[in-house]
Design an enzyme around this catalytic site. Structure first.
Site, PDB file in Angstrom:
ATOM      1  CB  CYS A  12      21.255 -35.075 155.693  1.00 57.96           C
ATOM      2  SG  CYS A  12      22.791 -36.048 155.675  1.00 57.96           S
ATOM      3  CG  HIS A  40      30.862 -37.944 148.086  1.00 56.37           C
ATOM      4  ND1 HIS A  40      30.066 -39.062 148.160  1.00 56.37           N
ATOM      5  CD2 HIS A  40      32.123 -38.370 148.340  1.00 56.37           C
ATOM      6  CE1 HIS A  40      30.819 -40.117 148.456  1.00 56.37           C
ATOM      7  NE2 HIS A  40      32.063 -39.714 148.567  1.00 56.37           N
ATOM      8  CG  HIS A  74      30.211 -41.581 153.379  1.00 51.50           C
ATOM      9  ND1 HIS A  74      30.701 -40.309 153.575  1.00 51.50           N
ATOM     10  CD2 HIS A  74      29.469 -41.518 152.251  1.00 51.50           C
ATOM     11  CE1 HIS A  74      30.274 -39.516 152.612  1.00 51.50           C
ATOM     12  NE2 HIS A  74      29.522 -40.216 151.796  1.00 51.50           N
ATOM     13  CB  CYS A  96      25.599 -40.737 159.653  1.00 51.62           C
ATOM     14  SG  CYS A  96      23.817 -40.444 159.785  1.00 51.62           S
ATOM     15  CD  GLU A 113      25.383 -44.634 153.857  1.00 54.30           C
ATOM     16  OE1 GLU A 113      25.013 -43.676 154.484  1.00 54.30           O
ATOM     17  OE2 GLU A 113      24.774 -45.120 152.965  1.00 54.30           O
ATOM     18  CB  CYS A 180      18.404 -41.772 155.839  1.00 58.93           C
ATOM     19  SG  CYS A 180      18.178 -40.323 156.895  1.00 58.93           S
ATOM     20  CB  SER A 208      27.052 -36.233 145.796  1.00 60.50           C
ATOM     21  OG  SER A 208      25.861 -36.484 146.514  1.00 60.50           O
ATOM     22  CG  ASN A 210      21.646 -37.309 148.405  1.00 64.99           C
ATOM     23  OD1 ASN A 210      21.861 -36.098 148.519  1.00 64.99           O
ATOM     24  ND2 ASN A 210      20.449 -37.822 148.596  1.00 64.99           N
TER      25      ASN A 210
END
Length: 275
Positions: A12, A40, A74, A96, A113, A180, A208, A210
């Protein structure tokens, strides 16, 4: 066998920005210390380690005086930046922008995170990943609920609804959707992508969060979805009778790694693997 890589999978914006910043710092300084895995994905981390990146923990901070510390996408709480200053460590901040805005919102709301977010305030915070975790919440008190930026929208909304249901006063549950959309919008796309193929290989690091979410999205759409970290984990039996294979991945999966997996499938280079 037809093999296709999803053109919307992979890094991303935040991760692309962090990797680019790390590569430039490594080219300039030769050695940089990353606070935690920069991404990750074990294979990408190994590639960057080959360029001079060293992964460290918070326990190592005091011994890094005069060196350069990389803050990954993160993000980190203010206490980490304060410790770095006290130790004489130069910080390269690659948080980010989406995460940074979320951290600002946390501070302004005076609520909780995940390390970067919960560290923004001194008040006690709770981290929940599933409905069962709500048992630790005191619903007689006001609740401020927000999300890690890469979480599932469906899960977030389900937990929010359940919180309102359990609360003594539903109006005391303040919900902020902080996911996001660049990441979240991949869910519908990946489900449609997975349905197009006889088998799907999801490439992602097992750390990860995600990756876990998006892999399950693919698996729900196509039961013949298999997760791998690298090509060496591919197994021949996954492709029995398959005429088409889709390759996709998490926001922490580099494009070059998905291509390597695709090339191995085309070449029939399968190992004993692991699911």
């Amino acid at each position: 066998m037809r093999v296709e890589i999803d053109d919307k999978s992979g890094f991303c914006f935040g991760v692309v920005r962090a990797i680019d910043k790390a590569e430039r710092a490594l080219a300039d300084y030769g050695t940089v210390y990353s606070l935690g895995d920069i991404v990750h994905n074990r294979i990408e981390v190994q590639r960057l380690e080959g360029l001079g990146l060293h992964t460290v923990t918070h326990a190592d901070l005091d011994g890094l005086g005069g060196r350069r510390l990389f803050i990954r996408a993160h993000g980190e709480p203010p206490s980490t930046f304060a410790r770095a200053r006290e130790a004489g460590v130069e910080v390269i901040d690659a948080t980010c922008p989406v995460v940074a805005k979320l951290q600002e919102r946390v501070v302004k709301a005076h609520a909780a995170e995940v390390v970067g977010l919960t560290g923004q305030v001194a008040a006690p915070t709770l981290v929940v990943e599933r409905e069962e975790d709500l048992a630790q919440v005191d619903f007689t008190r006001p609740v401020y609920f927000l999300s890690q930026t890469t979480q599932s929208i469906a899960l977030f909304e389900r937990l929010a609804d359940e919180m309102r249901r359990r609360a003594a006063d539903a109006s005391q549950v303040v919900v902020h959707d902080t996911i996001c959309r660049q990441v979240a919008n991949r869910e519908g796309h990946l489900a449609a992508f997975a349905r197009r193929f006889d088998a799907v290989i999801f490439v992602s690091g097992r750390k990860s969060s995600n990756g876990k979410v998006l892999c399950e999205v693919c698996r729900a759409a196509n039961a013949r979805t298999y997760q791998v970290e690298e090509a060496a984990e591919l197994r021949a039996e996954w492709f029995e009778g398959a005429e088409s294979v889709g390759i996709c991945g998490a926001t922490s999966t580099p494009r070059w790694l998905m291509q390597r997996v695709a090339d191995a499938i085309v070449a029939g280079a399968f190992g004993t693997g692991r699911t």
